[in-house]
Design a protein around this motif. Structure first.
Motif, PDB file in Angstrom:
ATOM      1  N   GLY A 237       0.858  -1.152   0.054  1.00 11.00           N
ATOM      2  CA  GLY A 237       0.131   0.103  -0.063  1.00 11.00           C
ATOM      3  C   GLY A 237       0.971   1.134   0.038  1.00 11.00           C
ATOM      4  N   LYS A 238       2.121   1.137   0.285  1.00  8.10           N
ATOM      5  CA  LYS A 238       3.162   2.347   0.328  1.00  8.10           C
ATOM      6  C   LYS A 238       4.093   2.247  -0.815  1.00  8.10           C
ATOM      7  CE  LYS A 238       2.590   2.983   5.344  1.00  8.10           C
ATOM      8  NZ  LYS A 238       3.323   2.943   6.378  1.00  8.10           N
ATOM      9  N   VAL A 239       3.911   1.555  -1.886  1.00  8.91           N
ATOM     10  CA  VAL A 239       5.153   1.115  -3.059  1.00  8.91           C
ATOM     11  C   VAL A 239       4.438   1.761  -4.167  1.00  8.91           C
ATOM     12  CG1 VAL A 239       7.027   0.055  -3.286  1.00  8.91           C
ATOM     13  CG2 VAL A 239       5.546  -0.704  -1.579  1.00  8.91           C
ATOM     14  N   LEU A 240       5.143   2.264  -5.041  1.00  7.15           N
ATOM     15  CA  LEU A 240       4.712   2.519  -6.637  1.00  7.15           C
ATOM     16  C   LEU A 240       5.849   1.886  -7.432  1.00  7.15           C
ATOM     17  CD1 LEU A 240       3.282   6.136  -6.227  1.00  7.15           C
ATOM     18  CD2 LEU A 240       1.897   4.103  -6.991  1.00  7.15           C
ATOM     19  N   PHE A 241       5.213   0.985  -8.328  1.00  9.18           N
ATOM     20  CA  PHE A 241       6.573   0.398  -9.120  1.00  9.18           C
ATOM     21  C   PHE A 241       7.055   1.744  -9.981  1.00  9.18           C
ATOM     22  CE2 PHE A 241       7.707  -1.405 -13.131  1.00  9.18           C
ATOM     23  CZ  PHE A 241       8.872  -2.307 -12.888  1.00  9.18           C
ATOM     24  N   GLY A 242       8.285   1.724 -10.315  1.00 12.84           N
ATOM     25  CA  GLY A 242       8.896   2.662 -11.036  1.00 12.84           C
ATOM     26  C   GLY A 242       9.229   3.926 -10.468  1.00 12.84           C
ATOM     27  N   LEU A 257       2.427   9.979 -13.884  1.00 19.19           N
ATOM     28  CA  LEU A 257       1.513   9.241 -14.863  1.00 19.19           C
ATOM     29  C   LEU A 257       1.253   7.896 -14.289  1.00 19.19           C
ATOM     30  CD1 LEU A 257      -0.112   8.574 -17.581  1.00 19.19           C
ATOM     31  CD2 LEU A 257       2.170   7.938 -18.563  1.00 19.19           C
ATOM     32  N   LEU A 258       0.166   7.818 -13.666  1.00 24.44           N
ATOM     33  CA  LEU A 258      -0.429   6.455 -12.888  1.00 24.44           C
ATOM     34  C   LEU A 258      -1.088   5.485 -13.895  1.00 24.44           C
ATOM     35  CD1 LEU A 258      -0.066   5.820  -9.860  1.00 24.44           C
ATOM     36  CD2 LEU A 258      -2.542   6.517  -9.709  1.00 24.44           C
ATOM     37  N   LEU A 259      -0.337   4.344 -13.929  1.00 20.29           N
ATOM     38  CA  LEU A 259      -0.539   3.195 -14.955  1.00 20.29           C
ATOM     39  C   LEU A 259      -0.979   2.084 -14.139  1.00 20.29           C
ATOM     40  CD1 LEU A 259       2.284   3.701 -17.530  1.00 20.29           C
ATOM     41  CD2 LEU A 259      -0.069   4.655 -17.696  1.00 20.29           C
ATOM     42  N   GLU A 260      -1.408   1.100 -14.804  1.00 17.83           N
ATOM     43  CA  GLU A 260      -2.040  -0.150 -13.912  1.00 17.83           C
ATOM     44  C   GLU A 260      -1.007  -1.173 -13.617  1.00 17.83           C
ATOM     45  OE1 GLU A 260      -5.676  -0.908 -16.161  1.00 17.83           O
ATOM     46  OE2 GLU A 260      -6.967  -0.307 -14.521  1.00 17.83           O
ATOM     47  N   GLY A 261      -0.084  -1.438 -14.550  1.00 18.27           N
ATOM     48  CA  GLY A 261       0.842  -2.593 -14.379  1.00 18.27           C
ATOM     49  C   GLY A 261       2.213  -2.334 -14.497  1.00 18.27           C
ATOM     50  N   TYR A 262       3.090  -3.416 -14.138  1.00 18.07           N
ATOM     51  CA  TYR A 262       4.635  -3.241 -14.525  1.00 18.07           C
ATOM     52  C   TYR A 262       4.883  -2.866 -15.951  1.00 18.07           C
ATOM     53  CZ  TYR A 262       4.331  -6.829 -10.758  1.00 18.07           C
ATOM     54  OH  TYR A 262       4.142  -7.590  -9.836  1.00 18.07           O
ATOM     55  N   MET A 263       4.212  -3.721 -16.807  1.00 18.99           N
ATOM     56  CA  MET A 263       4.701  -3.774 -18.263  1.00 18.99           C
ATOM     57  C   MET A 263       4.308  -2.474 -18.814  1.00 18.99           C
ATOM     58  SD  MET A 263       6.277  -6.129 -19.170  1.00 18.99           S
ATOM     59  CE  MET A 263       6.579  -6.194 -20.812  1.00 18.99           C
ATOM     60  N   ASP A 264       3.199  -1.750 -18.421  1.00 18.63           N
ATOM     61  CA  ASP A 264       2.836  -0.525 -18.782  1.00 18.63           C
ATOM     62  C   ASP A 264       3.835   0.665 -18.639  1.00 18.63           C
ATOM     63  OD1 ASP A 264       0.595  -1.771 -19.688  1.00 18.63           O
ATOM     64  OD2 ASP A 264      -0.773  -1.140 -17.915  1.00 18.63           O
ATOM     65  N   VAL A 265       4.312   0.324 -17.430  1.00 17.88           N
ATOM     66  CA  VAL A 265       5.481   1.547 -16.672  1.00 17.88           C
ATOM     67  C   VAL A 265       6.768   1.096 -17.651  1.00 17.88           C
ATOM     68  CG1 VAL A 265       6.646   2.120 -14.807  1.00 17.88           C
ATOM     69  CG2 VAL A 265       4.391   1.542 -14.405  1.00 17.88           C
ATOM     70  N   ASP A 274       8.901   9.289 -19.251  1.00 19.79           N
ATOM     71  CA  ASP A 274       9.863   8.516 -17.775  1.00 19.79           C
ATOM     72  C   ASP A 274       9.145   9.139 -16.861  1.00 19.79           C
ATOM     73  OD1 ASP A 274      10.338  11.241 -18.200  1.00 19.79           O
ATOM     74  OD2 ASP A 274      12.518  10.892 -18.135  1.00 19.79           O
ATOM     75  N   TRP A 275       7.946   9.360 -16.365  1.00 21.90           N
ATOM     76  CA  TRP A 275       7.345   9.804 -15.234  1.00 21.90           C
ATOM     77  C   TRP A 275       6.192   9.040 -14.874  1.00 21.90           C
ATOM     78  CZ3 TRP A 275       2.254  12.396 -16.789  1.00 21.90           C
ATOM     79  CH2 TRP A 275       2.385  12.749 -18.076  1.00 21.90           C
ATOM     80  N   ALA A 276       6.292   7.782 -15.488  1.00 20.36           N
ATOM     81  CA  ALA A 276       5.064   6.595 -15.566  1.00 20.36           C
ATOM     82  C   ALA A 276       5.525   5.905 -13.959  1.00 20.36           C
ATOM     83  CB  ALA A 276       5.137   5.849 -16.558  1.00 20.36           C
ATOM     84  N   VAL A 277       4.493   5.492 -13.254  1.00 21.73           N
ATOM     85  CA  VAL A 277       4.425   4.568 -11.889  1.00 21.73           C
ATOM     86  C   VAL A 277       3.237   3.767 -12.006  1.00 21.73           C
ATOM     87  CG1 VAL A 277       6.056   6.051 -10.719  1.00 21.73           C
ATOM     88  CG2 VAL A 277       3.677   6.459 -10.507  1.00 21.73           C
TER      89      VAL A 277
END
Ligand SMILES: [Zn+2]
Length: 591
Positions: A237-242, A257-265, A274-277
Motif C-alpha cells: 500500500g506504500k509502494v509504487l513500481f517505477g 503518470l499513474l498506470l495499471e501494471g509493471y509492463m505499462d510502466v 519517464d514519469w510513469a509509475v
C-alpha cells in the motif's frame, strides 16, 4: 557524543512545523496549532494537528501521533534509526553508525538478501539456458536490452530451490531469506518463493530493492502476478513500481503518470515517457497518494475503460483529490494497453492522449450521460445530480468546487442554483477508503472532556500538578487519567523539563501514548489562566465524584432499608460526603 545526545540535538534543531510542511504543504495555522488534512488517512475535513509548543503531531481521525521521529517513521515507512539518520542529515547533525538498533540490523540484512536475489535473478535472465522462454516473452513485448538492464528484470528458475541454494552458499540464513519474502517454508525446510516467473524488482524512493513482483509464463500457472508478501521492508500500500526511475522526472515536470501494471510502466519509460509509475496489484490508497504528492501536485490516471477499471479510477481519483492532488483521467480506445498503443501508434499519439485528460467531475458526468440514450428523465437527472454532488462536496479546493457546479449543471442541463441547493443539503457520505482496522483497535482509553481539559492543561502547566494529586480527586478520575497524573509526578521528580514532558510521558507509559499525543496538540481556551482553570477543573471533577458517590449511597441505603438491615454507617458516610460537597462549593468562592 552518545546516541541519546545525538537524538536530543536532532530534536532541538528540527522544527516539527517546518518538517511536516515539507510533506503536507497545506498545513495552516489555526490558533496555537497548525492543521491540515491527514497524510496518513483519507479525510475531507482537517483533523491532523501539529503543536509547535509541544513539537508533536496528532490526528483526531486515525489517532496517529508523536514527535518528529514518529512523523518521519510513519511518512517514510522507516525504522527509528533510519528516520533519525534522515533527520540528522536534514539538521546537519553528525550521525554515528553505532546507533543501530536490532530492527535496523534486520532491515539491513533483508536489503542485502534482496540485493543479492535481484542480481542472481537478473543474471539468470541474461545467461541461463532455462530462461530462453522468458527472454522470448520480453522480446515479444518489445523490451530492449537496455530497458531490461535499467529495470534489472530477472528470471526465477522453475526448480524451487535455485535462489535458496545460491543464497545459502553466500552465507544468508534461512530466517533472513524467509523474512525478506524470498523463501517460503515447506514440509522439508525452505524453498524459493518465486519460481518460473519473470521478475520485476521493486525499489523504494531511495532506490533500495525492497521486494519483487513476478509474472508467471506458464499459461496454466496461478496466480498470474505474485508480489513479495508484506515484510518489514515491503508494504504494497506504500509502494509504487517505477518510483525510483520516475522520481526525478515527476519532480521536474510536476506530474505523475499513474498506470495499471509493471509492463505499462516499463514500456512508457522505454518510449521516453519517464514519469510513469503503477501501484502493485492493489487499488490506489491514501499511502500511494501521500507518496505521489511528495513528487508532483498533479497526476494523470490512465486505465482500462472496462467497468472495473472505470470504478477503480473514479475511486482512485477521489482519494488523490482528498489529499489535494489534482487528478486528470484518461482512457485508451480500442481496448489497447499503453504498451500496445505506443507500439502500434507511436509515442506522439500516446503523448497527445495524455494531454486529453478530464477532471473527476467531468469524467463522472460524461460517464453517467453515456449510460443514457437520448434525454434523461427528471428522475434520472435527480439521481445523477446527487451522485455528482458527492464528488463536488469532496473537492477541497473552493474555486474548483464552484467551477464544478457550473460544469455539472451545464452537462446535466439543470439550474446551477438547484444543484447548489442540493449540495448544501447533502452530507458527504461515501468513504472510498474505510478507516484502517488498526486505527479502530487503537481507540483511545475513555477519558471524558473534563479530564481531557485537566490533563491537557497540566501538560502545559505542570507546576500545578499538586492540585490534581489529592486522593479524593484521583479516585474520581478514570484509571488512565489517574495513571497519567501519577506518571507526570514521576517525570517531574526525575527532573524532566516542561518542554520535554509530553515526549517523556509517551515513552514512560506507552499504553497511554495516544492519549498524550492528543493532549499535547489540544488548544487551550483564549483566556487560559493555568492556576485558575486547573483549580476550577479539579473542583468540578471532585464535585462530580462526590455527587455520584451520594447517588450510589442513596441507592444502597434504600436497599438496606428494604431488606430491614441497619444502615447507620452508610447514613453517616452520606452526611460526611454531603458536607464535603458543601465545603467544595464554598471553597470555590475563594479561588
Ligand atoms: Zn489521520
Amino acid at each position: 557524543m552518545s546516541t541519546s545526545g545525538i537524538i536530543e540535538e536532532i530534536r532541538e534543531k528540527t522544527d516539527i512545523v517546518a518538517l511536516v510542511k515539507e510533506y503536507v504543504p497545506s498545513l495552516k495555522k489555526a490558533g496555537r496549532t497548525y492543521k491540515a488534512r491527514c497524510p496518513f488517512h483519507s479525510e475531507r475535513t482537517p483533523s491532523f494537528t501539529v503543536s509547535p509548543d509541544k513539537q508533536m503531531f496528532y490526528c483526531f481521525g486515525c489517532q496517529s501521533g508523536g514527535d518528529v521521529f514518529a512523523f518521519v517513521m510513519k511518512a517514510e515507512n522507516m525504522s527509528f534509526s533510519e528516520a533519525a539518520q534522515k533527520l540528522a542529515r536534514r539538521a546537519g547533525v553528525q550521525w554515528r553508525a553505532t546507533a543501530m538498533t536490532d530492527e535496523d540490523k534486520l532491515r539491513l540484512e533483508l536489503k542485502k538478501a534482496l540485493e543479492f536475489a535481484k542480481s542472481f535473478y537478473h543474471e539468470q535472465l541474461l545467461s541461463s539456458p532455462g530462461a530462453e522462454q522468458a527472454r522470448k516473452y520480453l522480446a515479444g513485448r518489445a523490451l530492449s536490452g537496455s530497458t531490461i538492464s535499467r529495470f534489472e528484470l530477472g528470471w526465477a528458475p522453475a526448480d524451487f530451490c535455485s535462489l535458496v541454494n545460491a543464497a545459502r552458499r553466500q552465507g544468508f540464513s534461512e530466517d533472513i531469506l524467509y523474512r525478506a519474502g524470498l523463501a517460503a517454508r515447506g514440509a522439508n525446510g525452505i524453498r524459493d518463493y518465486f519460481f518460473g516467473r519473470v521478475l520485476f524488482p521493486i525499489t523504494n524512493h531511495m532506490g533500495d530493492t525492497i521486494g519483487l513482483g513476478g509474472r508467471v509464463l506458464d499459461p496454466q500457472g496461478q496466480p498470474k502476478y505474485l508480489n513479495t508478501p508484506e515484510t518489514p521492508l515491503f508494504s504494497k500500500g506504500k509502494v509504487l513500481f517505477g518510483l525510483s526511475q520516475a522520481g526525478p522526472a515527476m519532480r521536474k515536470g510536476g506530474k505523475a503518470l499513474l498506470l495499471e501494471g509493471y509492463m505499462d510502466v516499463i514500456a512508457c519509460h522505454q518510449a521516453g515517457i519517464d514519469w510513469a509509475v503503477a501501484p502493485l496489484g492493489t487499488a490506489l490508497g491514501s499511502g500511494h497518494a501521500t507518496l505521489l504528492r511528495r513528487y508532483a501536485p498533479e497526476t494523470v490516471m490512465m486505465f482500462d475503460p472496462d467497468d472495473a477499471g472505470l470504478k477503480a479510477a473514479v475511486r482512485g481519483a477521489a482519494i488523490l483529490m482528498d489529499q489535494g492532488i489534482y487528478a486528470g483521467l484518461v482512457t485508451l480506445e480500442d481496448g489497447l494497453d499503453p504498451d500496445e498503443y505506443i507500439e502500434q501508434r507511436g509515442r506522439e499519439a500516446f503523448e497527445k492522449k495524455l494531454g486529453q485528460t478530464q477532471d473527476l467531475l467531468n469524467f463522472q458526468a460524461r460517464l453517467i450521460l453515456s449510460r443514457h440514450e437520448g434525454e434523461m428523465s427528471k428522475r434520472e437527472k435527480t439521481s445523477a445530480a446527487a451522485e455528482l454532488a458527492q464528488t463536488i462536496l469532496r473537492q477541497p479546493d473552493a474555486i474548483i468546487r464552484s467551477e464544478w457546479v457550473k460544469d455539472a449543471a451545464h452537462l446535466l442541463k439543470i439550474e446551477e442554483d438547484s444543484l447548489r441547493e442540493l449540495i448544501n443539503r447533502s452530507q458527504p457520505q461515501q468513504r472510498y477508503e474505510a478507516e484502517s482496522p488498526q486505527a479502530r483497535e487503537q481507540a483511545l482509553p475513555a477519558v471524558d472532556q473534563r479530564e481531557d481539559d485537566l490533563l491537557g492543561w497540566l501538560l502545559k502547566a505542570p507546576q500545578y500538578l499538586a492540585l490534581a494529586e489529592d486522593e479524593q480527586v484521583l479516585q474520581c478520575l478514570s484509571q488512565s487519567a489517574a495513571a497519567l497524573v501519577r506518571a507526570m509526578r514521576e517525570a517531574l521528580d526525575c527532573g524532566v523539563a516542561e518542554a520535554a514532558l509530553a515526549a517523556d510521558l509517551a515513552s514512560r507509559v506507552p499504553e497511554l501514548s495516544g492519549l498524550v499525543h492528543r493532549l499535547a496538540v489540544q488548544d487551550v481556551p483564549h483566556d487560559f489562566d493555568a492556576a485558575h482553570s486547573i483549580a476550577e477543573c479539579v473542583g468540578n471533577i471532585r464535585k462530580q465524584g462526590l455527587k455520584s458517590k451520594l447517588q450510589s449511597l442513596t441507592f444502597e441505603i434504600k436497599e438496606k432499608a428494604a431488606r430491614g438491615e441497619d444502615s447507620t454507617a452508610l447514613k453517616q458516610e452520606f452526611m460526611r460526603i454531603g458536607l464535603l460537597l458543601k465545603s467544595s462549593r464554598v471553597n470555590k468562592e475563594h479561588i
